[in-house]
Design a protein around this motif. Sequence first.
Motif, PDB file in Angstrom:
ATOM      1  N   PRO A  48      39.601 143.929 -16.793  1.00  0.00           N
ATOM      2  CA  PRO A  48      40.326 142.648 -16.831  1.00  0.00           C
ATOM      3  C   PRO A  48      39.448 141.492 -16.388  1.00  0.00           C
ATOM      4  N   ASP A  49      39.891 140.300 -16.737  1.00  0.00           N
ATOM      5  CA  ASP A  49      39.218 139.094 -16.261  1.00  0.00           C
ATOM      6  C   ASP A  49      39.526 138.833 -14.794  1.00  0.00           C
ATOM      7  N   LEU A  50      40.737 139.211 -14.367  1.00  0.00           N
ATOM      8  CA  LEU A  50      41.175 138.985 -12.992  1.00  0.00           C
ATOM      9  C   LEU A  50      42.043 140.152 -12.527  1.00  0.00           C
ATOM     10  N   ILE A  51      41.981 140.448 -11.236  1.00  0.00           N
ATOM     11  CA  ILE A  51      42.927 141.343 -10.577  1.00  0.00           C
ATOM     12  C   ILE A  51      43.892 140.464  -9.782  1.00  0.00           C
ATOM     13  N   VAL A  52      45.185 140.719  -9.915  1.00  0.00           N
ATOM     14  CA  VAL A  52      46.198 139.950  -9.195  1.00  0.00           C
ATOM     15  C   VAL A  52      46.987 140.896  -8.302  1.00  0.00           C
ATOM     16  N   ASN A  53      47.024 140.588  -7.016  1.00  0.00           N
ATOM     17  CA  ASN A  53      47.769 141.352  -6.021  1.00  0.00           C
ATOM     18  C   ASN A  53      48.947 140.498  -5.565  1.00  0.00           C
ATOM     19  N   LEU A  54      50.160 140.933  -5.898  1.00  0.00           N
ATOM     20  CA  LEU A  54      51.354 140.122  -5.649  1.00  0.00           C
ATOM     21  C   LEU A  54      51.943 140.282  -4.246  1.00  0.00           C
ATOM     22  N   GLY A  55      51.230 140.973  -3.355  1.00  0.00           N
ATOM     23  CA  GLY A  55      51.623 140.951  -1.945  1.00  0.00           C
ATOM     24  C   GLY A  55      52.315 142.197  -1.441  1.00  0.00           C
ATOM     25  N   ASP A  56      52.590 142.188  -0.131  1.00  0.00           N
ATOM     26  CA  ASP A  56      53.032 143.349   0.642  1.00  0.00           C
ATOM     27  C   ASP A  56      51.980 144.460   0.566  1.00  0.00           C
ATOM     28  N   ASP A  57      50.786 144.118   1.026  1.00  0.00           N
ATOM     29  CA  ASP A  57      49.714 145.104   1.111  1.00  0.00           C
ATOM     30  C   ASP A  57      50.032 146.163   2.163  1.00  0.00           C
ATOM     31  N   HIS A  84      55.558 136.214  -4.636  1.00  0.00           N
ATOM     32  CA  HIS A  84      55.996 137.538  -4.180  1.00  0.00           C
ATOM     33  C   HIS A  84      57.466 137.779  -4.482  1.00  0.00           C
ATOM     34  N   HIS A  85      58.325 136.859  -4.070  1.00  0.00           N
ATOM     35  CA  HIS A  85      59.765 136.996  -4.315  1.00  0.00           C
ATOM     36  C   HIS A  85      60.118 136.437  -5.691  1.00  0.00           C
ATOM     37  N   SER A  86      61.343 136.668  -6.116  1.00  0.00           N
ATOM     38  CA  SER A  86      61.753 136.286  -7.469  1.00  0.00           C
ATOM     39  C   SER A  86      62.405 134.908  -7.500  1.00  0.00           C
TER      40      SER A  86
END
Length: 271
Positions: A50-59, A163-165
């Motif tokens: 991918p061009d980017l990795i996205v981590n949407l949180g709550d590691d 993170h949240h909707s």
Amino acid sequence: MRMPTLTLGIVTDLHFGPEAHFRGKLRKLTHHAASLTEAFVDRMNREVMPDLIVNLGDDIEDESREADLVRYAECQSILRKAHAPLINVAGNHDLVNLTRSDLLASWHREGPLYYALDHGEWHLVVLHTIERKDQDIRIPRAQLDWLREDLQKTTRPTIVFMHHSASEQDVDDSRWFSGRPELALVHERADLRAILEESKKVRAVFNGHLHRNHFDVIHGIPYITIQSLIENLDDDAPGRPSAAHAIVRLTPERIIIRIQGPDPARYQIEL
């Protein structure tokens, strides 16, 4: 000139930490977090690129400041093995015992936990939604004002990560949030969506947090919830992790989202 495809690898709710039970049943298979994150990164490097990795949180699954610091650093270290830049979003568990400065140090950033950047012909926005435990989820007015100004300045098509909707998804059938939508959905979501709609630039909004896959479209903007990496797909122990991650390909004409793992989904949006 034709815009090139932008490919994203998205992962969320990795929850490094102690096992988590809910209503007497094992729900988060946290003991798989490290191996599943390694497998995600390996697949990104070998197959997807991918061009980017996205981590949407709550590691992390919060426990104590000392343990959370170690586990947050471990999660970030694994994600940074990917051969692509990493975009981070702050989750609610990440900030129970850690501070904004702790997260920013791991992100190698300065400033607030919300920010924007350009990648190629795309504009990317990261929002910071704030959960007050057992009360609600808020996005401060100052951040909404910043978002409106940021969208006014850009001329690029825009993707939003949070993170949240911000959608109106029904949570009555949710394992985690049935009867508690205030802990799943942003309180100011109508105001937030109005800003996104007025800009006429936002192509999609991605979030985690709800530990399931979901897709809806509100006034022309798709809102996509990605399943947690370590959610137990079975009813209880010993369990079966979702191993969920999303591969997203964006072009000027369409967005194709493939959520991988034993709980798969596929969405296609024609722009």
